[in-house]
Design a protein around this motif. Structure first.
Motif, PDB file in Angstrom:
ATOM      1  N   GLY A  64      -0.424  -0.513  -5.094  1.00 17.30           N
ATOM      2  CA  GLY A  64      -0.207  -1.953  -5.005  1.00 17.30           C
ATOM      3  C   GLY A  64      -1.086  -2.598  -3.948  1.00 17.30           C
ATOM      4  N   LEU A  65      -1.281  -1.914  -2.817  1.00 14.32           N
ATOM      5  CA  LEU A  65      -2.155  -2.438  -1.771  1.00 14.32           C
ATOM      6  C   LEU A  65      -3.595  -2.544  -2.253  1.00 14.32           C
ATOM      7  CD1 LEU A  65      -2.763  -3.207   1.212  1.00 14.32           C
ATOM      8  CD2 LEU A  65      -3.021  -0.748   1.662  1.00 14.32           C
ATOM      9  N   MET A  66      -4.074  -1.522  -2.945  1.00 14.04           N
ATOM     10  CA  MET A  66      -5.450  -1.534  -3.441  1.00 14.04           C
ATOM     11  C   MET A  66      -5.638  -2.635  -4.476  1.00 14.04           C
ATOM     12  SD  MET A  66      -6.123   2.599  -3.649  1.00 14.04           S
ATOM     13  CE  MET A  66      -7.808   2.423  -4.192  1.00 14.04           C
ATOM     14  N   ARG A  67      -4.652  -2.819  -5.346  1.00 14.13           N
ATOM     15  CA  ARG A  67      -4.750  -3.905  -6.332  1.00 14.13           C
ATOM     16  C   ARG A  67      -4.737  -5.265  -5.642  1.00 14.13           C
ATOM     17  NH1 ARG A  67      -0.291  -1.724 -10.760  1.00 14.13           N
ATOM     18  NH2 ARG A  67      -1.495   0.071 -11.534  1.00 14.13           N
ATOM     19  N   GLN A  68      -3.930  -5.387  -4.594  1.00 16.21           N
ATOM     20  CA  GLN A  68      -3.841  -6.655  -3.882  1.00 16.21           C
ATOM     21  C   GLN A  68      -5.141  -6.968  -3.152  1.00 16.21           C
ATOM     22  OE1 GLN A  68      -1.206  -8.419  -4.374  1.00 16.21           O
ATOM     23  NE2 GLN A  68      -1.628 -10.157  -3.045  1.00 16.21           N
TER      24      GLN A  68
ATOM     25  N   ARG B  36      -7.426 -10.272  -3.933  1.00 13.29           N
ATOM     26  CA  ARG B  36      -7.816 -11.244  -2.921  1.00 13.29           C
ATOM     27  C   ARG B  36      -9.325 -11.425  -2.863  1.00 13.29           C
ATOM     28  NH1 ARG B  36      -3.733 -14.638  -1.658  1.00 13.29           N
ATOM     29  NH2 ARG B  36      -1.837 -13.496  -1.140  1.00 13.29           N
ATOM     30  N   LEU B  37     -10.063 -10.313  -2.945  1.00 11.40           N
ATOM     31  CA  LEU B  37     -11.522 -10.401  -2.888  1.00 11.40           C
ATOM     32  C   LEU B  37     -12.103 -11.047  -4.143  1.00 11.40           C
ATOM     33  CD1 LEU B  37     -12.436  -6.950  -1.289  1.00 11.40           C
ATOM     34  CD2 LEU B  37     -12.473  -9.188  -0.206  1.00 11.40           C
ATOM     35  N   GLU B  38     -11.360 -10.972  -5.250  1.00  6.50           N
ATOM     36  CA  GLU B  38     -11.813 -11.597  -6.499  1.00  6.50           C
ATOM     37  C   GLU B  38     -11.288 -13.020  -6.660  1.00  6.50           C
ATOM     38  OE1 GLU B  38     -10.440  -8.859  -9.384  1.00  6.50           O
ATOM     39  OE2 GLU B  38     -12.038  -7.383  -9.027  1.00  6.50           O
ATOM     40  N   GLY B  39     -10.568 -13.518  -5.636  1.00  2.46           N
ATOM     41  CA  GLY B  39     -10.077 -14.892  -5.681  1.00  2.46           C
ATOM     42  C   GLY B  39      -8.793 -15.074  -6.448  1.00  2.46           C
TER      43      GLY B  39
ATOM     44  N   GLY C 292      -2.780 -12.034  -6.998  1.00  2.00           N
ATOM     45  CA  GLY C 292      -2.277 -10.671  -7.054  1.00  2.00           C
ATOM     46  C   GLY C 292      -0.785 -10.626  -7.309  1.00  2.00           C
ATOM     47  N   ALA C 293      -0.315  -9.485  -7.790  1.00  5.40           N
ATOM     48  CA  ALA C 293       1.098  -9.328  -8.152  1.00  5.40           C
ATOM     49  C   ALA C 293       1.962  -8.885  -6.987  1.00  5.40           C
ATOM     50  CB  ALA C 293       1.232  -8.320  -9.291  1.00  5.40           C
ATOM     51  N   GLY C 294       1.369  -8.487  -5.867  1.00  3.59           N
ATOM     52  CA  GLY C 294       2.145  -8.024  -4.722  1.00  3.59           C
ATOM     53  C   GLY C 294       2.041  -6.523  -4.547  1.00  3.59           C
ATOM     54  N   VAL C 295       2.266  -6.069  -3.331  1.00  4.09           N
ATOM     55  CA  VAL C 295       2.107  -4.653  -3.011  1.00  4.09           C
ATOM     56  C   VAL C 295       3.169  -3.793  -3.681  1.00  4.09           C
ATOM     57  CG1 VAL C 295       2.097  -2.986  -1.097  1.00  4.09           C
ATOM     58  CG2 VAL C 295       0.965  -5.198  -0.820  1.00  4.09           C
ATOM     59  N   VAL C 296       4.383  -4.323  -3.857  1.00  5.60           N
ATOM     60  CA  VAL C 296       5.479  -3.514  -4.410  1.00  5.60           C
ATOM     61  C   VAL C 296       5.551  -3.570  -5.931  1.00  5.60           C
ATOM     62  CG1 VAL C 296       6.864  -3.743  -2.320  1.00  5.60           C
ATOM     63  CG2 VAL C 296       7.112  -5.417  -4.156  1.00  5.60           C
ATOM     64  N   GLN C 297       4.596  -4.231  -6.590  1.00  7.99           N
ATOM     65  CA  GLN C 297       4.641  -4.345  -8.047  1.00  7.99           C
ATOM     66  C   GLN C 297       4.638  -2.987  -8.757  1.00  7.99           C
ATOM     67  OE1 GLN C 297       5.213  -7.103  -9.823  1.00  7.99           O
ATOM     68  NE2 GLN C 297       5.311  -5.768 -11.619  1.00  7.99           N
ATOM     69  N   PRO C 298       3.864  -1.972  -8.306  1.00  8.47           N
ATOM     70  CA  PRO C 298       3.933  -0.667  -8.985  1.00  8.47           C
ATOM     71  C   PRO C 298       5.327  -0.054  -8.979  1.00  8.47           C
ATOM     72  CG  PRO C 298       1.954  -0.791  -7.650  1.00  8.47           C
ATOM     73  CD  PRO C 298       2.755  -2.010  -7.327  1.00  8.47           C
ATOM     74  N   TRP C 299       6.100  -0.269  -7.906  1.00  5.78           N
ATOM     75  CA  TRP C 299       7.474   0.224  -7.896  1.00  5.78           C
ATOM     76  C   TRP C 299       8.320  -0.501  -8.941  1.00  5.78           C
ATOM     77  CZ3 TRP C 299       9.537   4.486  -6.803  1.00  5.78           C
ATOM     78  CH2 TRP C 299       9.161   5.247  -5.686  1.00  5.78           C
TER      79      TRP C 299
ATOM     80  N   ALA D  78      -7.665   0.709   1.297  1.00  9.50           N
ATOM     81  CA  ALA D  78      -8.142  -0.673   1.326  1.00  9.50           C
ATOM     82  C   ALA D  78      -9.663  -0.734   1.305  1.00  9.50           C
ATOM     83  CB  ALA D  78      -7.593  -1.375   2.570  1.00  9.50           C
ATOM     84  N   VAL D  79     -10.303   0.163   2.046  1.00  8.30           N
ATOM     85  CA  VAL D  79     -11.776   0.207   2.046  1.00  8.30           C
ATOM     86  C   VAL D  79     -12.293   0.568   0.659  1.00  8.30           C
ATOM     87  CG1 VAL D  79     -13.777   1.446   2.962  1.00  8.30           C
ATOM     88  CG2 VAL D  79     -11.943   0.730   4.503  1.00  8.30           C
ATOM     89  N   LEU D  80     -11.644   1.538   0.010  1.00  8.80           N
ATOM     90  CA  LEU D  80     -12.052   1.930  -1.340  1.00  8.80           C
ATOM     91  C   LEU D  80     -11.874   0.778  -2.322  1.00  8.80           C
ATOM     92  CD1 LEU D  80     -12.879   3.970  -3.497  1.00  8.80           C
ATOM     93  CD2 LEU D  80     -10.521   4.798  -3.535  1.00  8.80           C
ATOM     94  N   ALA D  81     -10.751   0.062  -2.230  1.00  9.02           N
ATOM     95  CA  ALA D  81     -10.515  -1.066  -3.128  1.00  9.02           C
ATOM     96  C   ALA D  81     -11.548  -2.161  -2.906  1.00  9.02           C
ATOM     97  CB  ALA D  81      -9.103  -1.615  -2.902  1.00  9.02           C
ATOM     98  N   ALA D  82     -11.903  -2.413  -1.654  1.00 14.36           N
ATOM     99  CA  ALA D  82     -12.918  -3.428  -1.360  1.00 14.36           C
ATOM    100  C   ALA D  82     -14.279  -3.011  -1.908  1.00 14.36           C
ATOM    101  CB  ALA D  82     -13.006  -3.662   0.144  1.00 14.36           C
TER     102      ALA D  82
END
Length: 318
Positions: A26-30, A34-37, A40-47, A277-281
């Motif tokens: 969820g953090l990586m998706r968020q 954010r970087l794509e403008g 996002g669905a939120g960090v806990v969305q996968p749960w 987070a670095v990988l997602a960015a």
């Protein structure tokens, strides 16, 4: 009470992997959103997604056998065992004697093969295509993981992961050695492939010509799909945790101390979250490599691992 610390270390790092894995996704998706403008669905969305899947009815395609039904359990189970074996938070655990490099790679391969067999068991074109691609990638990934960690094991004189990590903690010069740097770079590349991340695979796509992991799990639904998703998320967390453990082992407990274990678990979550987070960015700026170019990328990482082993032998005078 200190005698309980090693057992608490195993339980703690396993619980962290299981609990943090969906949050890491969820953090990586968020971060990407954010970087794509996007919001996002939120960090806990996968749960939330996992909870929704657990309440649905499991459906198995007609004609499938034990391979299809057992694959989700094997994927999640082997990853949980790896989380207990690998010294993510402590090098002093009851399982330290069994945390061998060969065992960990074999468990990773077992999860991969079980999912590939499940894709073939469905008898669909997508399942067979995804299984074929997955095994092509795995044939290059598993040897590279072996050689990368083998290069790090030569100075320690053992293929035991706790011994390797403890040696890197007590001798920081190994962290900046040429063989160590080459091995970490090779391990980072194959981690992306093993976890199904860009530029090797795109976990958010459902395009027929680019799917690898998603093509094998298209027929799953309900709790089975929840196990597959959780297993994939746990595998990403374990691989990132192993990478940070070998590249930056600071904070890992080497003694049976409650304070050291608590600090190690907090630092484990922080390091994995930062690397995720670095990988997602980075994925925002990466394009997926064409399928026929993936072996070239992985062959390059294999060459780096071979150079790391060679350099390690020369530097240690073996």
């Amino acid at each position: 009470m200190t005698g309980l610390v090693p057992y608490a270390a195993v339980a703690g790092q396993t619980a962290v992997v299981v609990g943090v894995a969906p949050l890491l996704t969820g953090l990586m998706r968020q971060v990407r959103a954010r970087l794509e403008g996007r919001a996002g669905a939120g960090v806990v969305q996968p749960w939330r997604d996992l909870r929704k899947l657990l309440h649905k009815e499991p459906i198995s395609p007609a004609g499938t056998g034990p391979a299809f039904r057992l694959a989700p359990l094997l994927l999640a189970g082997t990853t949980a065992v790896i989380a207990a074996l690998v010294p993510l938070a402590s090098t002093d655990t009851p399982l330290s004697a069994r945390a061998d490099l060969i065992v960990v790679v074999a468990l990773l391969a077992l999860g991969t093969v079980s999912l590939a067999l499940a894709g073939l068991d469905t008898g669909t074109a997508f399942g067979g295509m995804g299984a074929s691609r997955e095994m092509t990638i795995a044939a290059l990934v598993e040897p590279t993981i072996l050689l990368s960690v083998l290069a790090l094991s030569i100075p320690a004189g053992s293929t035991s992961l706790p011994a390797i990590v403890a040696g890197r903690i007590h001798d920081p010069s190994r962290l900046a050695s040429p063989s160590g740097l080459l091995a970490i770079v090779a391990l980072a590349v194959v981690t992306l492939a093993e976890a199904g991340r860009l530029p090797v695979d795109n976990p958010s796509t459902h395009l027929e010509l680019t799917m690898v992991h998603e093509a094998m799990v298209l027929e799953y639904a309900g709790p089975d799909l929840a196990l597959v998703e959780l297993g994939a998320q746990m595998r990403l967390t374990v691989l990132l945790g192993l990478l940070t453990t070998l590249a930056a082992p600071w904070g890992i407990a080497t003694t049976a101390s409650w304070a050291a274990l608590a600090l190690a678990l907090v630092l484990l979550v922080a390091k994995v979250a930062l690397l995720g987070a670095v990988l997602a960015a980075a994925e925002v700026f990466w394009a997926k490599v064409r399928l026929f170019r993936v072996p070239e990328l992985l062959a390059g990482s294999f060459l780096l691992a071979v150079l790391a082993v060679t350099a390690s032998y020369f530097l240690t005078g073996a």
